[in-house]
Design an enzyme around this catalytic site. Structure first.
Site, mmCIF file in Angstrom:
data_model
loop_
_atom_site.group_PDB
_atom_site.id
_atom_site.type_symbol
_atom_site.label_atom_id
_atom_site.label_comp_id
_atom_site.label_asym_id
_atom_site.label_seq_id
_atom_site.Cartn_x
_atom_site.Cartn_y
_atom_site.Cartn_z
ATOM 1 N N GLU A 39 0.988 -1.124 0.036
ATOM 2 C CA GLU A 39 0.163 0.016 0.178
ATOM 3 C C GLU A 39 0.746 1.038 0.001
ATOM 4 O OE1 GLU A 39 -3.333 0.433 3.095
ATOM 5 O OE2 GLU A 39 -2.245 2.442 2.941
ATOM 6 N N HIS A 196 -9.238 2.014 -0.157
ATOM 7 C CA HIS A 196 -8.248 2.738 0.634
ATOM 8 C C HIS A 196 -8.848 3.875 1.324
ATOM 9 C CE1 HIS A 196 -5.150 5.693 1.638
ATOM 10 N NE2 HIS A 196 -4.251 4.559 1.741
ATOM 11 N N ASP A 317 2.883 1.961 3.789
ATOM 12 C CA ASP A 317 2.093 3.036 3.875
ATOM 13 C C ASP A 317 3.196 4.289 3.532
ATOM 14 O OD1 ASP A 317 -0.141 4.696 3.412
ATOM 15 O OD2 ASP A 317 -0.855 4.445 5.429
HETATM 16 MN MN MN Z 1 -2.348 4.601 3.246
#
Ligand code: MN
Length: 354
Positions: A39, A196, A317
């Site tokens: 991600e 998301h 992330d």
């Molecule tokens: Mn994210």
């Protein structure tokens, strides 16, 4: 009475342990698995420029001169700088996602055009570094049929392995039947959909505000977890039983809440169920979860126990979280080599066909 601070501050204890973790990849000849991060954010030049034009206080889009301008450079870089950071932090491959809210805050025509631009930009990076990058196709649900056409086009490009939608679009969620042709296309093409977070829709964005309640502290998880539950409630997974949905941040609190959702679903029903199974069954069978920004052992252990070892994928992330630190947190956890291989590599390889 003394509280055991090692328990209360479990994440801090893990963090301390990680400080000595070597950030570089495994020693020569000792590489039991690749680390795939699932991600990882980017912005294309076109979306970055449009973010500046479209930015409002309610949206807080990342632009080159806004309050989050320090993230613009790392998000735009899909070249040597990002590869060097991955090498230093021990990340073998990043799955690239157009940074939230993607193109979903723009008008339909601008969004469709910039989704294409962003997908071309990400795919070009995948073509340059085929062993280091894969990507998901950004979609503009403002025009559902156009989004399907863009998905079909993007899926032919190098490195594109699925689609991403940043939760609601103009306050609408994908459970509305006008969006179901997207699920039909994803299922037919055997591609996963990553949902998301973004800021909550409508008046919820005023209620879920502030440093404690707002943004990634709490609001994003509630927003996205609710989105997934709405899909279940609408019968999306009964209609599209092979649909694969991926969500981040250790499942946006859903694994913790799962037994109560099933229990109170029975209680809430005033007639026969319209669903073929219990809500939690769809999460166990149609939903995969990444760790993005949730590198905490009690939460990770519980998620593994609730959903099983095949459902959890590693994510950092990036660049919102520190890549090397996140790797260190997870490497310091009491998982055996097979569990780490599943988490870092095998589950991602299977879900995204990397
Ligand atoms: Mn994210």
């Amino acid at each position: 009475m003394d509280v055991d601070r090692r328990t209360v501050l479990g994440s801090v204890a893990i963090g301390t342990a990680s400080a000595s973790f070597p950030k570089s990849a495994f020693a020569a000849g000792e590489k039991p698995y690749r680390r795939i991060a699932c991600e990882e954010g980017f912005l294309s030049p076109g979306v970055l420029a449009q973010n500046k034009i479209s930015s409002t206080s309610a949206l807080q889009l990342i632009s080159a001169d806004g309050p989050a301008a320090f993230l613009a450079g790392p998000l735009l870089d899909l070249g040597e700088g990002r590869i060097a950071a991955m090498d230093a932090d021990g990340i073998d491959m990043q799955l690239l996602l157009l940074s939230s809210p993607g193109v979903q805050a723009f008008d339909a025509a601008t969004a469709a055009s910039l989704a294409g631009e962003a997908n071309d930009y990400a795919s070009a990076a995948c073509a340059r570094y085929p062993s280091r990058f894969a990507a998901l196709a950004a979609l503009a649900p403002q025009d559902p049929a156009g989004a399907v056409r863009e998905l079909q086009r993007a899926a032919t490009l190098p490195g594109i392995k699925g689609a991403i939608v940043n939760s609601h679009t103009n306050g609408e969620y994908l459970d509305a039947t006008k969006y179901w042709l997207l699920f039909e296309a994803l299922e037919a093409m055997d591609l996963p959909l990553y949902i998301h977070p973004r800021e909550p829709a409508g008046s919820m964005n005023q209620i879920m505000a502030g440093p404690v309640v707002g943004g990634p502290a709490w609001a994003y998880a509630v927003e996205t977890g609710t989105h997934v539950l709405r899909l279940i409630q609408a019968g999306v997974f009964d209609r599209f039983p092979k649909l694969r949905v991926v969500i981040g941040h250790m499942g946006e609190a859903l694994p913790f809440w799962l037994p109560r959702i099933d229990n109170r679903y029975r209680f809430n029903l005033r007639g026969p169920s319209k669903l073929a199974r219990l809500p939690g069954d769809y999460i166990r069978e149609n939903v995969w979860i990444t760790t993005s920004g949730m590198n905490y052992w009690p939460q990770l252990e519980m998620t593994l126990k609730v959903l099983g070892p095949d459902r959890l994928l590693y994510a950092t992330d990036y660049p919102f979280e520190k890549q090397g630190e996140a790797v260190g947190f997870v490497e310091a956890m009491p998982l055996d080599a097979a569990q780490k291989k599943a988490l870092f590599e095998d589950n991602a390889t299977r879900v995204f066909k990397l």
